[in-house]
Design an enzyme around this catalytic site. Structure first.
Site, PDB file in Angstrom:
ATOM      1  NE  ARG A 151      -3.616   2.591   0.782  1.00 29.63           N
ATOM      2  CZ  ARG A 151      -3.463   3.866   0.416  1.00 29.63           C
ATOM      3  NH1 ARG A 151      -2.431   4.211  -0.343  1.00 29.63           N
ATOM      4  NH2 ARG A 151      -4.334   4.786   0.798  1.00 29.63           N
ATOM      5  CG  HIS A 156      -4.515   8.803   5.912  1.00 32.32           C
ATOM      6  ND1 HIS A 156      -5.046   8.252   4.780  1.00 32.32           N
ATOM      7  CD2 HIS A 156      -3.766   7.826   6.487  1.00 32.32           C
ATOM      8  CE1 HIS A 156      -4.634   7.009   4.673  1.00 32.32           C
ATOM      9  NE2 HIS A 156      -3.855   6.720   5.691  1.00 32.32           N
ATOM     10  CD  GLU A 160      -3.255   3.723   8.014  1.00 33.46           C
ATOM     11  OE1 GLU A 160      -3.401   4.455   7.011  1.00 33.46           O
ATOM     12  OE2 GLU A 160      -2.409   2.808   8.073  1.00 33.46           O
ATOM     13  CG  HIS A 199       1.587   5.621   7.026  1.00 30.86           C
ATOM     14  ND1 HIS A 199       0.969   6.845   7.189  1.00 30.86           N
ATOM     15  CD2 HIS A 199       0.593   4.757   6.677  1.00 30.86           C
ATOM     16  CE1 HIS A 199      -0.322   6.730   6.959  1.00 30.86           C
ATOM     17  NE2 HIS A 199      -0.580   5.466   6.631  1.00 30.86           N
ATOM     18  CD  GLU A 224      -7.528   3.520   1.998  1.00 35.63           C
ATOM     19  OE1 GLU A 224      -6.404   3.125   1.649  1.00 35.63           O
ATOM     20  OE2 GLU A 224      -7.749   4.067   3.096  1.00 35.63           O
TER      21      GLU A 224
END
Length: 444
Positions: A151, A156, A160, A199, A224
């Site tokens: 991923r 964000h 998270e 990340h 998302e």
């Protein structure tokens, strides 16, 4: 003479009214204070009508039962079209207990009904306010990565929080001071990244199938599909700006992707890899937490592990209770004073009644893969109605886990006050517990 007669008649009338006053009504005393009637003479006693679940959601199939909206003498068979599989999974929506009343917004969403975003190397499906409008405090994502799949590097606006459902994951991050982090986590473990911290997530090959994990974000309108992605940013930046920024030539960026990668396959990482050397050092509080290695608190009807900022220090906006309930047991009647509860059911079958005040209550049924939601201060319990252990996560957008036990509240309240409200027997009063039970055992 007339004045005397009037006095006698008034006395007789008052005496007659007093004698005819119904038992339990408020009466005027010599002190001018109203004396209240006992509670059992004020309202009727609660009904003893049976309200058990109408069929077993763990053993029925479409061929061995005909689910209908019938409970005792109430209801009638459906004459038109039916969706039998959904009715079988939701007996307390089709034939609710008679104690249910009023209207509550939907408090259930199965990930199976979420649109899946499929990529080479994995997929992701989400729940936010578009699926469950009442769930304004948190949103969730179920994500799957094949061994080695990534991923991509991203960040964000929200925090998270993650719980590893299966397999092993390696995560990396860099904080605002330039300190870095690398960690590997497995089933039942957590990670947490504060808002804006960049990340990456990658499945190891410690299990052949890679990994699947639950992500929770502290905003109900999180999507998302709206994260800040490394490849998306670079694809929308002039290459001359990239060259100046990195102090190299434009040709160095000839092979960057023209659009975001999101999830993509790659070589599995070394599970024992070390974080790159960093002149600023490493982050002071790790972004991962081995919840699977925490000894659970054993309870009469199950167990609980709690992780909040007191144990997982970096996790300042998300707290969790990892709960198991044995068959016949229940998560005791309780509420959470100020925080909504986002519940994820990992395995088993549950029955949950949610009390929303104002004579309003609804009962729901949940299985593995379902999401539940309980707004702050709504009273509720979670009962195991299956034959296997019920396993679920209670997740909150807070730094510190909190709940209030109904049993403990009553046990620590003067007995006369409880008796005045509920008219309980002496035996029932003796069963009140001054210590939170959290999970109580079944009758057997």
């Amino acid at each position: 003479m007339g004045r005397l007669l009037n006095s006698v008649l008034c006395a007789l009338l008052l005496s007659s009214l007093s004698a005819s006053a119904p038992t339990g009504s408020a009466a005027v005393t010599g002190t001018g204070v109203l004396s209240a009637a006992p509670e059992q003479e004020t309202v009727a006693h609660a009904s003893d009508d049976p309200n058990a679940i109408e069929w077993n959601v763990t053993t029925t199939t479409e061929t061995d039962i005909d689910p209908q909206p019938i409970r005792g003498t109430l209801g009638a068979p459906i004459m038109a079209q039916q969706n039998i599989p959904i009715q079988l999974e939701n007996p307390d929506l089709l034939a609710p207990p008679s104690t249910d009343a009023g209207d509550i917004p939907n408090l259930k969403w199965p990930f199976s009904m979420s649109t899946n975003r499929m990529q080479t190397g994995g997929w992701a499906r989400q729940q936010n306010v578009n699926q469950m409008p009442i769930a304004t405090a948190m949103a969730g994502v179920d994500m799957r990565l094949e061994a080695g799949a990534i991923r991509e590097l991203h960040w964000h606006k929200t925090s998270e929080w993650a719980y590893v459902l299966s397999g092993y994951m390696q995560v990396t991050a860099v904080d605002t001071e330039g300190r870095n982090f690398l960690g590997t986590v497995g089933p039942g473990d957590l990670w947490y990244f504060p808002p804006g911290i960049p990340h990456s997530l990658q499945a190891t090959n410690q299990t052949e199938d890679g990994a699947e994990f639950l992500l929770v974000f502290d905003s109900g309108d999180f999507s998302e599909d709206s994260t800040f992605l490394l490849t998306d940013w670079l694809a929308h930046t002039p290459k001359e700006a990239l060259a100046r920024n990195f102090g190299t030539s434009i040709s160095a960026f000839d092979n960057i992707p023209a659009e975001q990668l999101y999830i993509f396959p790659s070589t599995p990482p070394d599970p024992s890899a070390l974080v790159p050397e960093d002149p600023q050092g490493q982050v002071p509080n790790p972004y991962t937490y081995k919840l699977s290695e925490v000894t659970p608190t054993t309870l009469p009807g199950g167990s609980v592990r709690i992780a909040d900022s007191s144990t997982f220090q970096i996790s300042t906006t998300i707290a969790v209770a990892d709960v198991t309930v044995e068959p016949g047991g229940m998560r005791e009647m309780h509420w959470h004073p100020t925080q909504d509860e986002w519940t994820y059911y990992i395995s088993g079958a549950a029955r949950v009644t949610v009390f929303a005040s104002s004579s309003t209550a609804h009962t729901y049924n949940y299985q593995g893969g379902d999401i539940g939601y309980v707004p702050a201060s709504y009273g509720h319990y979670i009962e195991n109605i299956g034959n296997d252990t019920l396993h679920f996560l209670e997740i909150f957008d807070t730094s510190t886990y909190q709940d209030i036990s109904l049993n403990q509240w009553l046990a620590l309240t003067p007995t006369s006050m409880v008796q005045a409200h509920l008219d309980l027997s002496e035996d029932a009063l003796q069963h009140l517990n001054k210590v939170k039970q959290v999970v109580v055992a079944g009758p057997n």
